[in-house]
Design a protein around this motif. Structure first.
Motif, PDB file in Angstrom:
ATOM      1  N   ALA A   1      58.601  95.868  20.264  1.00  0.00           N
ATOM      2  CA  ALA A   1      58.291  94.849  19.267  1.00  0.00           C
ATOM      3  C   ALA A   1      57.941  93.531  19.950  1.00  0.00           C
ATOM      4  CB  ALA A   1      59.476  94.690  18.337  1.00  0.00           C
ATOM      5  N   ILE A   2      58.198  93.443  21.290  1.00  0.00           N
ATOM      6  CA  ILE A   2      57.800  92.235  22.016  1.00  0.00           C
ATOM      7  C   ILE A   2      56.701  92.630  22.986  1.00  0.00           C
ATOM      8  CG2 ILE A   2      58.520  90.458  23.658  1.00  0.00           C
ATOM      9  CD1 ILE A   2      59.801  89.945  21.071  1.00  0.00           C
ATOM     10  N   ILE A   3      55.558  91.968  22.904  1.00  0.00           N
ATOM     11  CA  ILE A   3      54.452  92.255  23.816  1.00  0.00           C
ATOM     12  C   ILE A   3      54.390  91.132  24.838  1.00  0.00           C
ATOM     13  CG2 ILE A   3      51.952  92.578  23.969  1.00  0.00           C
ATOM     14  CD1 ILE A   3      53.279  94.745  22.318  1.00  0.00           C
ATOM     15  N   GLU A   4      54.301  91.508  26.109  1.00  0.00           N
ATOM     16  CA  GLU A   4      54.280  90.482  27.158  1.00  0.00           C
ATOM     17  C   GLU A   4      52.908  90.409  27.822  1.00  0.00           C
ATOM     18  OE1 GLU A   4      57.542  90.998  29.850  1.00  0.00           O
ATOM     19  OE2 GLU A   4      58.919  90.111  28.367  1.00  0.00           O
ATOM     20  N   GLU A   5      52.418  89.189  27.983  1.00  0.00           N
ATOM     21  CA  GLU A   5      51.170  88.954  28.699  1.00  0.00           C
ATOM     22  C   GLU A   5      51.524  88.311  30.036  1.00  0.00           C
ATOM     23  OE1 GLU A   5      47.152  86.139  28.485  1.00  0.00           O
ATOM     24  OE2 GLU A   5      48.674  85.998  26.901  1.00  0.00           O
ATOM     25  N   LYS A   6      51.077  88.937  31.109  1.00  0.00           N
ATOM     26  CA  LYS A   6      51.367  88.402  32.444  1.00  0.00           C
ATOM     27  C   LYS A   6      50.216  87.486  32.839  1.00  0.00           C
ATOM     28  CE  LYS A   6      51.729  90.380  36.996  1.00  0.00           C
ATOM     29  NZ  LYS A   6      51.996  91.629  37.713  1.00  0.00           N
ATOM     30  N   ILE A   7      50.559  86.236  33.205  1.00  0.00           N
ATOM     31  CA  ILE A   7      49.528  85.265  33.579  1.00  0.00           C
ATOM     32  C   ILE A   7      49.717  84.890  35.039  1.00  0.00           C
ATOM     33  CG2 ILE A   7      48.612  82.942  33.104  1.00  0.00           C
ATOM     34  CD1 ILE A   7      50.026  83.391  30.268  1.00  0.00           C
ATOM     35  N   VAL A   8      48.651  85.029  35.819  1.00  0.00           N
ATOM     36  CA  VAL A   8      48.740  84.622  37.227  1.00  0.00           C
ATOM     37  C   VAL A   8      47.994  83.292  37.369  1.00  0.00           C
ATOM     38  CG1 VAL A   8      48.313  85.272  39.620  1.00  0.00           C
ATOM     39  CG2 VAL A   8      48.734  87.048  37.899  1.00  0.00           C
ATOM     40  N   ARG A   9      48.722  82.211  37.667  1.00  0.00           N
ATOM     41  CA  ARG A   9      48.094  80.879  37.739  1.00  0.00           C
ATOM     42  C   ARG A   9      47.287  80.765  39.030  1.00  0.00           C
ATOM     43  NH1 ARG A   9      49.542  79.148  33.313  1.00  0.00           N
ATOM     44  NH2 ARG A   9      51.653  78.926  32.475  1.00  0.00           N
ATOM     45  N   VAL A  10      46.433  79.741  39.093  1.00  0.00           N
ATOM     46  CA  VAL A  10      45.573  79.599  40.275  1.00  0.00           C
ATOM     47  C   VAL A  10      46.397  79.448  41.547  1.00  0.00           C
ATOM     48  CG1 VAL A  10      43.450  78.776  39.212  1.00  0.00           C
ATOM     49  CG2 VAL A  10      45.327  77.176  39.604  1.00  0.00           C
ATOM     50  N   ASN A  11      47.605  78.865  41.424  1.00  0.00           N
ATOM     51  CA  ASN A  11      48.417  78.695  42.658  1.00  0.00           C
ATOM     52  C   ASN A  11      49.258  79.937  42.936  1.00  0.00           C
ATOM     53  OD1 ASN A  11      50.274  78.708  40.708  1.00  0.00           O
ATOM     54  ND2 ASN A  11      50.982  76.599  40.966  1.00  0.00           N
ATOM     55  N   GLY A  12      48.921  81.054  42.220  1.00  0.00           N
ATOM     56  CA  GLY A  12      49.621  82.311  42.529  1.00  0.00           C
ATOM     57  C   GLY A  12      50.899  82.500  41.744  1.00  0.00           C
ATOM     58  N   GLU A  13      51.332  81.449  41.036  1.00  0.00           N
ATOM     59  CA  GLU A  13      52.560  81.580  40.225  1.00  0.00           C
ATOM     60  C   GLU A  13      52.321  82.581  39.096  1.00  0.00           C
ATOM     61  OE1 GLU A  13      54.207  77.094  40.246  1.00  0.00           O
ATOM     62  OE2 GLU A  13      54.083  78.056  38.239  1.00  0.00           O
ATOM     63  N   VAL A  14      53.336  83.385  38.767  1.00  0.00           N
ATOM     64  CA  VAL A  14      53.206  84.325  37.647  1.00  0.00           C
ATOM     65  C   VAL A  14      53.991  83.795  36.459  1.00  0.00           C
ATOM     66  CG1 VAL A  14      53.656  86.673  36.872  1.00  0.00           C
ATOM     67  CG2 VAL A  14      52.929  86.259  39.230  1.00  0.00           C
ATOM     68  N   ALA A  15      53.347  83.753  35.294  1.00  0.00           N
ATOM     69  CA  ALA A  15      54.041  83.327  34.065  1.00  0.00           C
ATOM     70  C   ALA A  15      53.950  84.466  33.053  1.00  0.00           C
ATOM     71  CB  ALA A  15      53.371  82.083  33.503  1.00  0.00           C
ATOM     72  N   ILE A  16      54.862  84.499  32.110  1.00  0.00           N
ATOM     73  CA  ILE A  16      54.855  85.538  31.065  1.00  0.00           C
ATOM     74  C   ILE A  16      54.743  84.865  29.706  1.00  0.00           C
ATOM     75  CG2 ILE A  16      56.232  87.322  29.920  1.00  0.00           C
ATOM     76  CD1 ILE A  16      55.415  88.345  32.521  1.00  0.00           C
ATOM     77  N   ARG A  17      53.772  85.303  28.923  1.00  0.00           N
ATOM     78  CA  ARG A  17      53.648  84.786  27.543  1.00  0.00           C
ATOM     79  C   ARG A  17      54.094  85.930  26.648  1.00  0.00           C
ATOM     80  NH1 ARG A  17      47.856  82.669  26.927  1.00  0.00           N
ATOM     81  NH2 ARG A  17      48.413  80.846  28.164  1.00  0.00           N
ATOM     82  N   GLN A  18      54.977  85.651  25.691  1.00  0.00           N
ATOM     83  CA  GLN A  18      55.504  86.725  24.839  1.00  0.00           C
ATOM     84  C   GLN A  18      55.026  86.577  23.400  1.00  0.00           C
ATOM     85  OE1 GLN A  18      59.752  86.195  25.543  1.00  0.00           O
ATOM     86  NE2 GLN A  18      59.726  88.089  26.805  1.00  0.00           N
ATOM     87  N   TYR A  19      54.765  87.735  22.769  1.00  0.00           N
ATOM     88  CA  TYR A  19      54.381  87.769  21.354  1.00  0.00           C
ATOM     89  C   TYR A  19      55.301  88.736  20.646  1.00  0.00           C
ATOM     90  CZ  TYR A  19      50.041  85.885  23.309  1.00  0.00           C
ATOM     91  OH  TYR A  19      49.118  85.118  23.983  1.00  0.00           O
ATOM     92  N   SER A  20      55.707  88.391  19.418  1.00  0.00           N
ATOM     93  CA  SER A  20      56.481  89.384  18.666  1.00  0.00           C
ATOM     94  C   SER A  20      55.514  90.082  17.711  1.00  0.00           C
ATOM     95  CB  SER A  20      57.645  88.723  17.927  1.00  0.00           C
ATOM     96  OG  SER A  20      57.202  88.196  16.707  1.00  0.00           O
ATOM     97  N   LYS A  21      55.592  91.411  17.715  1.00  0.00           N
ATOM     98  CA  LYS A  21      54.691  92.242  16.917  1.00  0.00           C
ATOM     99  C   LYS A  21      55.312  92.413  15.543  1.00  0.00           C
ATOM    100  CE  LYS A  21      54.163  96.819  17.505  1.00  0.00           C
ATOM    101  NZ  LYS A  21      53.741  98.117  18.075  1.00  0.00           N
ATOM    102  N   GLY A  22      54.590  91.980  14.524  1.00  0.00           N
ATOM    103  CA  GLY A  22      55.125  92.028  13.159  1.00  0.00           C
ATOM    104  C   GLY A  22      54.596  93.214  12.370  1.00  0.00           C
ATOM    105  N   ARG A  23      54.238  92.954  11.116  1.00  0.00           N
ATOM    106  CA  ARG A  23      53.871  94.062  10.217  1.00  0.00           C
ATOM    107  C   ARG A  23      52.541  94.703  10.600  1.00  0.00           C
ATOM    108  NH1 ARG A  23      50.939  91.705   5.016  1.00  0.00           N
ATOM    109  NH2 ARG A  23      50.244  89.693   5.837  1.00  0.00           N
ATOM    110  N   PHE A  24      52.425  95.964  10.319  1.00  0.00           N
ATOM    111  CA  PHE A  24      51.206  96.733  10.550  1.00  0.00           C
ATOM    112  C   PHE A  24      50.185  96.311   9.497  1.00  0.00           C
ATOM    113  CE2 PHE A  24      48.601 100.077  11.966  1.00  0.00           C
ATOM    114  CZ  PHE A  24      48.186 100.869  10.898  1.00  0.00           C
ATOM    115  N   LEU A  25      48.980  95.928   9.957  1.00  0.00           N
ATOM    116  CA  LEU A  25      47.960  95.455   9.008  1.00  0.00           C
ATOM    117  C   LEU A  25      46.990  96.564   8.615  1.00  0.00           C
ATOM    118  CD1 LEU A  25      47.098  92.016  10.655  1.00  0.00           C
ATOM    119  CD2 LEU A  25      48.732  92.475   8.811  1.00  0.00           C
TER     120      LEU A  25
END
Ligand SMILES: CC[C@@H]1C(=O)N(C)c2cnc(-c3ccc[nH]3)nc2N1C1CCCC1
Length: 308
Positions: free
Chosen positions: A9-33
């Motif tokens: 139910a949680i989708i994670e997006e892995k972001i690699v910044r220009v300086n090589g740092e890795v960040a995670i953006r999270q989304y919660s998956k709701g109702r089926f459309l």
């Protein structure tokens, strides 16, 4: 969360910044459309901004053939370049090991298909109001050399404020130069232009004008002009230009005249978007005040509808 499949139910997006740092953006998956092509669509909420979007989740397994992958990349490339109040907003896209995620503007009132199913047919005032929003978006698209090629009620999404938002650029194409003609056959049977079926001389912007005529007829009458129970017969009727206005539907001469002028077989004989907007249908008595741009106005159901 209505999560009717085994994905998290949680989708994670892995972001690699220009300086090589890795960040995670999270989304919660709701109702089926619902399903859209290969995609299963869900309401997404960004955990960081709380912003709600409509997410198309395309399994990479469905993209093994390069053609499907190329089609998706073209859809993303075209859609993300567009910015207009009557075109579905393209929020973001990313991928993980299994899927490609496309985050789009949430349109909580679904599409014109559902609206027409409930209403049977719209008043001429409403058709003026909705069509002018579609024409505003089409003018923008064509001025950016984009042809949508799949204009139909199911691709006219409705915002919470009942504004029309054109979506689904899966069949759209961008011309490289003015005068370029496309040859690939595509579109939805009820709305497909005769020159696309004919396939000889190629097609261009006029296919969207044809679909606009089919949409106008469908909103005014309550069903598409060439619809039959089988696709081959529908195609024959499109090529023969065989349609008529039913006796039992009271339509103004102006509305019938506009549809008749648009649904002409020869694409060079079809009116331009400007000519359509200047047609008497948009300028007869009960017109929406010209001062406001079309998209700021929710299209008022006419008094008769309120009485129904
Ligand atoms: C995400 C795919 C498609 C779509 O393209 N948009 C913009 C959209 C927006 N809101 C919605 C929506 C909000 C509330 C219900 N549907 N749906 C959209 N759809 C539907 C999902 C299922 C088939 C097509």
């Amino acid at each position: 969360m209505a999560n009717n499949d085994d994905q998290p139910a949680i989708i994670e997006e892995k972001i690699v910044r220009v300086n090589g740092e890795v960040a995670i953006r999270q989304y919660s998956k709701g109702r089926f459309l619902g399903k859209g092509g290969f995609a299963r669509c869900y309401e997404f909420a960004s955990m960081e901004t709380r912003k709600l979007t409509a997410a198309k989740i395309v399994p990479k397994a469905s993209l093994t053939k390069s053609r499907a992958k190329q089609k998706l990349m073209t859809e993303i490339k075209i859609h993300r370049s567009l910015h207009h109040p009557n075109i579905v907003g393209f929020e973001h896209f990313f991928e993980d090991a299994e899927n490609v995620y496309i985050l789009l503007e949430l349109c909580t009132n679904q599409t014109m298909n559902e609206l027409l199913r409930r209403r049977k047919r719209l008043t001429e005032l409403e058709v003026q109001c909705y069509l002018s929003q579609v024409i505003s978006a089409l003018t923008y698209l064509h001025s950016h050399r984009v042809i949508h090629r799949d204009l139909k009620l199911g691709n006219f999404f409705l915002s919470d404020k009942m504004e029309i938002k054109i979506g689904d650029f899966g069949l759209a194409t961008k011309l490289e130069f003015d005068g370029e003609k496309k040859r690939t056959i595509c579109g939805t049977p009820n709305y497909i232009a005769p020159e696309v079926l004919d396939g000889k001389q190629g097609h261009s912007y006029e296919v969207d004008i044809w679909s606009l005529g089919v949409v106008a007829y469908t909103l005014l009458v309550g069903k598409p002009p060439f619809e039959t129970s089988d696709v081959k017969t529908t195609y024959r009727r499109i090529r023969m230009n065989a349609y008529s206005f039913p006796e039992n539907v009271p339509l103004s001469e102006a509305s019938k005249n506009l549809v008749t002028k648009i649904l002409v077989t020869d694409p060079t004989k079809r009116p331009t978007l400007t000519e359509i907007l200047n047609h008497e249908f948009f300028n007869q008595g009960n017109t929406i005040p010209k001062t406001l741009p079309p998209s700021t106005l929710a299209c008022p159901p006419s008094a008769s509808y309120l009485r129904q």
